[in-house]
Every structure is written in structure tokens, then in C-alpha cells.
Design a protein around this motif. Structure first.
Motif, PDB file in Angstrom:
ATOM      1  N   GLY A 170       8.171   3.154  -8.136  1.00 43.20           N
ATOM      2  CA  GLY A 170       7.291   4.018  -8.905  1.00 43.20           C
ATOM      3  C   GLY A 170       6.760   5.178  -8.079  1.00 43.20           C
ATOM      4  N   ARG A 171       5.815   5.861  -8.650  1.00 47.11           N
ATOM      5  CA  ARG A 171       5.213   7.012  -7.981  1.00 47.11           C
ATOM      6  C   ARG A 171       4.197   6.511  -6.964  1.00 47.11           C
TER       7      ARG A 171
ATOM      8  N   THR B 117      -5.595  -2.433  -4.541  1.00 45.26           N
ATOM      9  CA  THR B 117      -5.143  -1.757  -5.756  1.00 45.26           C
ATOM     10  C   THR B 117      -5.473  -2.619  -6.962  1.00 45.26           C
TER      11      THR B 117
ATOM     12  N   LEU C 155      -4.841  -3.636 -10.661  1.00 41.47           N
ATOM     13  CA  LEU C 155      -3.701  -3.594 -11.572  1.00 41.47           C
ATOM     14  C   LEU C 155      -4.188  -3.547 -13.024  1.00 41.47           C
ATOM     15  N   ALA C 156      -3.311  -3.154 -13.920  1.00 40.45           N
ATOM     16  CA  ALA C 156      -3.675  -2.967 -15.332  1.00 40.45           C
ATOM     17  C   ALA C 156      -4.210  -4.246 -15.977  1.00 40.45           C
TER      18      ALA C 156
ATOM     19  N   VAL D 223      -7.278   2.035 -11.702  1.00 39.67           N
ATOM     20  CA  VAL D 223      -6.057   1.262 -11.933  1.00 39.67           C
ATOM     21  C   VAL D 223      -4.854   1.993 -11.337  1.00 39.67           C
ATOM     22  N   GLY D 224      -4.095   1.276 -10.522  1.00 39.87           N
ATOM     23  CA  GLY D 224      -2.865   1.805  -9.946  1.00 39.87           C
ATOM     24  C   GLY D 224      -3.041   2.726  -8.744  1.00 39.87           C
ATOM     25  N   THR D 225      -4.264   2.989  -8.312  1.00 40.49           N
ATOM     26  CA  THR D 225      -4.496   3.874  -7.165  1.00 40.49           C
ATOM     27  C   THR D 225      -5.096   3.072  -6.008  1.00 40.49           C
TER      28      THR D 225
ATOM     29  N   PRO E  94       4.653   0.627  -4.253  1.00 40.73           N
ATOM     30  CA  PRO E  94       3.249   0.395  -4.604  1.00 40.73           C
ATOM     31  C   PRO E  94       2.800  -1.059  -4.454  1.00 40.73           C
ATOM     32  N   GLY E  95       3.737  -1.993  -4.530  1.00 43.88           N
ATOM     33  CA  GLY E  95       3.407  -3.411  -4.359  1.00 43.88           C
ATOM     34  C   GLY E  95       3.578  -3.899  -2.939  1.00 43.88           C
TER      35      GLY E  95
ATOM     36  N   THR F 153      -4.074  -6.276  -5.862  1.00 42.13           N
ATOM     37  CA  THR F 153      -3.340  -6.590  -4.644  1.00 42.13           C
ATOM     38  C   THR F 153      -4.167  -6.093  -3.468  1.00 42.13           C
TER      39      THR F 153
ATOM     40  N   TRP G 290      -1.241   5.405   2.497  1.00 38.13           N
ATOM     41  CA  TRP G 290      -0.800   5.640   1.129  1.00 38.13           C
ATOM     42  C   TRP G 290      -0.462   7.113   0.960  1.00 38.13           C
TER      43      TRP G 290
END
Length: 189
Positions: free
Chosen positions: A118-119, A86, A88-89, A62-64, A133-134, A94, A109
Motif C-alpha cells: 500500500g501507500r 498504527t 487500524l480501521a 487510522v492508517g497513519t 505498512p504492516g 500494530t 516512516w
């Protein structure tokens, strides 16, 4: 002795009519063969599946973002283009194109980068532009945000439709792009 009359010969069709009949039959046969070939090609083309990429959700964190190289999308120097996927939670995902739309350069990336989104950030190797990130434009010069593919959830698999691409939202310039309220779709690369 009386002479016997010769036997009557059957009437013959004129040679021209016989040739026309043969030519007509040949032409009709050729037209039927062509129609059969065209019909078979049309059926085959209609039955060919669209280009998709299936990714198992358990392959993603998630998120990576995870890069999925696809040689069919071409290359930039020594890097093969592909799709950044990626998870998502909420279980959706995406799928972003690794190709910079204006320069055709590779977007990678960078987990250590920080953007307002975000990070982690995507970085265009040619222009240095950063994307959140999006896939939204975060900093630098780019004509538009990152292009994205449609993702469908099929149980434990994510199916990415490579035949259709949604262009990134407009940033600068006049290059073809999507407006926030009106996404522009086009055939995939």
C-alpha cells in the motif's frame, strides 16, 4: 573465736559454652535478617509492573503510523528508538519496533513511498530496505521483517507490552527470526 567458713560461690558456666551461645544467637539473628531482606526484595520485584506504553486511541489517525520515542530502548546516532503505533480501521493497532534487528539502525516512516502493501512504507536508514505498512519486508536487503510488540485495547487506550517482542518473519539469511507458522517471542529490548 571460731573462724566462719567462707560463703560458697555459685558455679559458673564454662567460658567456651557462653561464647558459643552468644555466637549462635548472633548467627541466628543475622540469618533471620538476611531472610527478611531477601523476602522483601522478592515481594518488591514481584509487585513491579511490566514495562508498558499507553497510547490514547484519539491521538492516532487510522492508517497513519505515529512514532513514540522511548529513551529506554536506546538510540541510533541522534535518533531515539521507540515504537511506531498504527491504528487500524477495525480499532485494533500494530506496534512496530523502530530498531532494525540486524544493524540496530533507525527505521522511519515515509508516507510518500509506495510498496505492494500500500501507500507509505518504513525505511531502514542503514540498508535502505523498505517495509510495508504492516512491517513486512517489501524491498531491499534485510534479515527479517520488523519486530512487533503486543497491543491490548483497554477502552480508549492501547496498552503496548514492551517486555515482550515478536521477532519479524524471516526474509534472508540465518538470523534469529519468526516463521509465518511459528512466531518467536523474546524479551523486549
Amino acid at each position: 573465736m571460731t573462724a566462719t567458713p567462707p560463703l560458697p560461690t555459685p558455679p559458673r558456666a564454662p567460658a567456651a559454652r557462653s561464647r558459643r551461645r552468644v555466637f549462635g544467637s548472633l548467627l541466628l539473628t543475622m540469618l533471620l535478617a538476611i531472610a527478611a531482606v531477601v523476602g522483601c526484595v522478592a515481594l518488591y520485584a514481584a509487585s513491579a509492573p511490566g514495562r508498558t506504553l499507553d497510547v490514547r486511541r484519539d491521538e492516532l489517525a487510522v492508517g497513519t503510523p505515529k512514532f513514540m520515542p522511548l529513551t529506554s530502548l536506546g538510540a541510533a546516532g541522534t535518533r531515539t528508538h521507540g515504537v511506531w503505533v498504527t491504528l487500524l480501521a477495525d480499532g485494533s493497532a500494530t506496534a512496530l519496533s523502530s530498531r532494525n534487528a540486524s544493524a540496530q539502525c533507525f527505521i522511519e516512516w515515509r508516507a510518500e513511498s509506495v510498496t505492494p502493501g500500500g501507500r507509505g512504507a518504513y525505511r531502514d536508514n542503514c540498508t535502505g530496505a523498505l517495509f510495508g505498512p504492516g512491517g513486512e519486508l517489501a524491498a531491499g536487503e534485510a534479515e527479517r521483517a520488523m519486530d512487533r510488540y503486543e497491543v491490548a485495547r483497554l477502552g480508549t487506550t492501547l496498552r503496548i507490552n514492551l517486555d515482550q517482542l515478536t521477532l519479524g518473519t524471516c526474509a534472508h539469511g540465518t538470523q534469529e527470526c519468526s516463521r509465518a507458522e511459528a512466531p518467536v517471542m523474546r524479551r523486549g529490548y
